[in-house]
Design a protein around this motif. Sequence first.
Motif, PDB file in Angstrom:
ATOM      1  N   PRO A 256       6.357  -1.664 -16.316  1.00 46.82           N
ATOM      2  CA  PRO A 256       7.653  -1.946 -15.685  1.00 46.82           C
ATOM      3  C   PRO A 256       7.795  -3.440 -15.393  1.00 46.82           C
ATOM      4  O   PRO A 256       6.825  -4.109 -15.076  1.00 46.82           O
ATOM      5  CB  PRO A 256       7.586  -1.132 -14.378  1.00 46.82           C
ATOM      6  CG  PRO A 256       6.493  -0.128 -14.588  1.00 46.82           C
ATOM      7  CD  PRO A 256       5.522  -0.750 -15.522  1.00 46.82           C
ATOM      8  N   GLN A 257       9.020  -3.930 -15.474  1.00 43.27           N
ATOM      9  CA  GLN A 257       9.262  -5.348 -15.221  1.00 43.27           C
ATOM     10  C   GLN A 257       9.585  -5.595 -13.749  1.00 43.27           C
ATOM     11  O   GLN A 257      10.509  -6.327 -13.418  1.00 43.27           O
ATOM     12  CB  GLN A 257      10.396  -5.836 -16.129  1.00 43.27           C
ATOM     13  CG  GLN A 257      10.030  -5.784 -17.595  1.00 43.27           C
ATOM     14  CD  GLN A 257       8.741  -6.564 -17.881  1.00 43.27           C
ATOM     15  OE1 GLN A 257       8.720  -7.791 -17.802  1.00 43.27           O
ATOM     16  NE2 GLN A 257       7.685  -5.853 -18.227  1.00 43.27           N
ATOM     17  N   TRP A 258       8.825  -4.952 -12.892  1.00 47.31           N
ATOM     18  CA  TRP A 258       8.957  -5.177 -11.460  1.00 47.31           C
ATOM     19  C   TRP A 258       7.616  -4.915 -10.794  1.00 47.31           C
ATOM     20  O   TRP A 258       6.728  -4.254 -11.350  1.00 47.31           O
ATOM     21  CB  TRP A 258      10.035  -4.273 -10.845  1.00 47.31           C
ATOM     22  CG  TRP A 258       9.949  -2.815 -11.246  1.00 47.31           C
ATOM     23  CD1 TRP A 258      10.699  -2.174 -12.186  1.00 47.31           C
ATOM     24  CD2 TRP A 258       9.038  -1.824 -10.728  1.00 47.31           C
ATOM     25  NE1 TRP A 258      10.325  -0.858 -12.301  1.00 47.31           N
ATOM     26  CE2 TRP A 258       9.313  -0.613 -11.408  1.00 47.31           C
ATOM     27  CE3 TRP A 258       8.035  -1.823  -9.759  1.00 47.31           C
ATOM     28  CZ2 TRP A 258       8.616   0.569 -11.144  1.00 47.31           C
ATOM     29  CZ3 TRP A 258       7.339  -0.655  -9.493  1.00 47.31           C
ATOM     30  CH2 TRP A 258       7.635   0.533 -10.194  1.00 47.31           C
ATOM     31  N   ARG A 259       7.465  -5.448  -9.621  1.00 50.89           N
ATOM     32  CA  ARG A 259       6.299  -5.186  -8.783  1.00 50.89           C
ATOM     33  C   ARG A 259       6.809  -4.896  -7.373  1.00 50.89           C
ATOM     34  O   ARG A 259       7.809  -5.463  -6.938  1.00 50.89           O
ATOM     35  CB  ARG A 259       5.342  -6.383  -8.737  1.00 50.89           C
ATOM     36  CG  ARG A 259       4.705  -6.719 -10.081  1.00 50.89           C
ATOM     37  CD  ARG A 259       3.656  -5.672 -10.444  1.00 50.89           C
ATOM     38  NE  ARG A 259       2.963  -6.031 -11.687  1.00 50.89           N
ATOM     39  CZ  ARG A 259       3.364  -5.681 -12.893  1.00 50.89           C
ATOM     40  NH1 ARG A 259       4.485  -4.984 -13.040  1.00 50.89           N
ATOM     41  NH2 ARG A 259       2.683  -6.026 -13.958  1.00 50.89           N
ATOM     42  N   VAL A 260       6.142  -4.007  -6.669  1.00 53.49           N
ATOM     43  CA  VAL A 260       6.539  -3.665  -5.295  1.00 53.49           C
ATOM     44  C   VAL A 260       5.343  -3.860  -4.365  1.00 53.49           C
ATOM     45  O   VAL A 260       4.223  -3.443  -4.681  1.00 53.49           O
ATOM     46  CB  VAL A 260       7.020  -2.200  -5.200  1.00 53.49           C
ATOM     47  CG1 VAL A 260       7.282  -1.822  -3.743  1.00 53.49           C
ATOM     48  CG2 VAL A 260       8.279  -2.013  -6.012  1.00 53.49           C
ATOM     49  N   THR A 261       5.603  -4.514  -3.254  1.00 56.22           N
ATOM     50  CA  THR A 261       4.599  -4.640  -2.194  1.00 56.22           C
ATOM     51  C   THR A 261       5.073  -3.809  -1.014  1.00 56.22           C
ATOM     52  O   THR A 261       6.172  -4.023  -0.498  1.00 56.22           O
ATOM     53  CB  THR A 261       4.418  -6.106  -1.758  1.00 56.22           C
ATOM     54  OG1 THR A 261       4.072  -6.903  -2.899  1.00 56.22           O
ATOM     55  CG2 THR A 261       3.315  -6.212  -0.718  1.00 56.22           C
ATOM     56  N   LEU A 262       4.247  -2.864  -0.609  1.00 52.06           N
ATOM     57  CA  LEU A 262       4.573  -1.990   0.519  1.00 52.06           C
ATOM     58  C   LEU A 262       3.649  -2.347   1.679  1.00 52.06           C
ATOM     59  O   LEU A 262       2.435  -2.098   1.622  1.00 52.06           O
ATOM     60  CB  LEU A 262       4.415  -0.525   0.114  1.00 52.06           C
ATOM     61  CG  LEU A 262       4.855   0.560   1.098  1.00 52.06           C
ATOM     62  CD1 LEU A 262       6.255   0.281   1.628  1.00 52.06           C
ATOM     63  CD2 LEU A 262       4.813   1.923   0.432  1.00 52.06           C
ATOM     64  N   VAL A 263       4.216  -2.964   2.701  1.00 51.55           N
ATOM     65  CA  VAL A 263       3.449  -3.413   3.870  1.00 51.55           C
ATOM     66  C   VAL A 263       3.591  -2.347   4.942  1.00 51.55           C
ATOM     67  O   VAL A 263       4.632  -2.236   5.605  1.00 51.55           O
ATOM     68  CB  VAL A 263       3.983  -4.768   4.378  1.00 51.55           C
ATOM     69  CG1 VAL A 263       3.150  -5.260   5.561  1.00 51.55           C
ATOM     70  CG2 VAL A 263       3.979  -5.799   3.261  1.00 51.55           C
ATOM     71  N   THR A 264       2.553  -1.545   5.126  1.00 51.14           N
ATOM     72  CA  THR A 264       2.685  -0.401   6.029  1.00 51.14           C
ATOM     73  C   THR A 264       1.325   0.120   6.463  1.00 51.14           C
ATOM     74  O   THR A 264       0.317  -0.058   5.773  1.00 51.14           O
ATOM     75  CB  THR A 264       3.472   0.728   5.341  1.00 51.14           C
ATOM     76  OG1 THR A 264       3.752   1.762   6.292  1.00 51.14           O
ATOM     77  CG2 THR A 264       2.713   1.312   4.150  1.00 51.14           C
TER      78      THR A 264
END
Length: 343
Positions: A256-264
């Motif tokens: 995928p041409q995206w990255r997600v950072t989940l700060v939790t």
Amino acid sequence: MGTAILPVVSIRVLHLTASFPRSDTDPTAPFLADLTRLQRDAGWEVAVLAAHDQGLPSRHIVGGAHVRRARYAPDRFEVLAYRGGGHRSLRSPAHALLLPGLLASLIANTVAEIRRFRPDVVHAHWILPSGLVLASLPKRGRPRTVLTMHGNDVELASSKMARPVARAAARRADALLAVSDPLARRADEVLGLPASTVSVARLPVPSELTPIPFPAGPLRLLAAGRASHEKGFDVLLAALALTTGPALAEPAFTEPQWRVTLVTEGPERLRLEAQAARSGLGDSVSFLPLQPRAALFDLMREHHAVVVPSRSEGLGMLALEALALGRPVVASQVGGLTDVVTD
């Protein structure tokens, strides 16, 4: 929404809250530290009474504010205000047993602080337990009282069991506030009050937040907050999984041409990690623990957009802060987020 400008007037305010940052870098309710800082900058005298947590002193200074901590159990059992507790923890019978001790301690400490500090106003945050503490104070000779609702407390008050207590507590306050227009109208309804009884007092946005250019590289999305059902991070992961399906795959790319950072972190963190792995999101989703405020702002600057997929939200401070940094926000159409985000 910019930082509010308070009138120059001498006033003493005692903030009463179950949760207040435990240190200058603690990500717990940092907006309350922002509020007390703004009031001190305006020349007000400010003190805070908050619940104790393991390892904290009885009195200390956080963000320049003098904080008194109310002990209500042995250190390791003080889980209602921090460490994944809060309103949701009251659904656990074991945790609910701690509530009388927390209320008794907050009431006793509030009375002691009123005698010591002699505030003009006691400003309580959240209906339960702080609003109930206000309602328990003797009416004769007490300072003026203000109760601010932040979101999850109003939804808790809508339950059949909590509604009578919440309504009684709200009616004892001299002024009722909410952090957004939708929340104020919801509070009017839940508390059985005439329309527009609850006024709106928006929280300040840190003045150091200014728009900056977008970073280079592939699209990076950021989401942050407690790992709880209300924050809707499972919805975000489910939506991201749709973009990796065969029908949407780009033939020229293998990732995928995206990255997600989940700060939790919190009660749902392990479940969210398992969902990401099960959905085949792989390295496209990175998990980080909750960050100090400055570090979270740096992360926003390193990402292209912020996602707030909440199921309920009194205001949505993360969305406000992202917009102040010049980052677009993708948000659920709920609560105060409809005030913050223009579709």
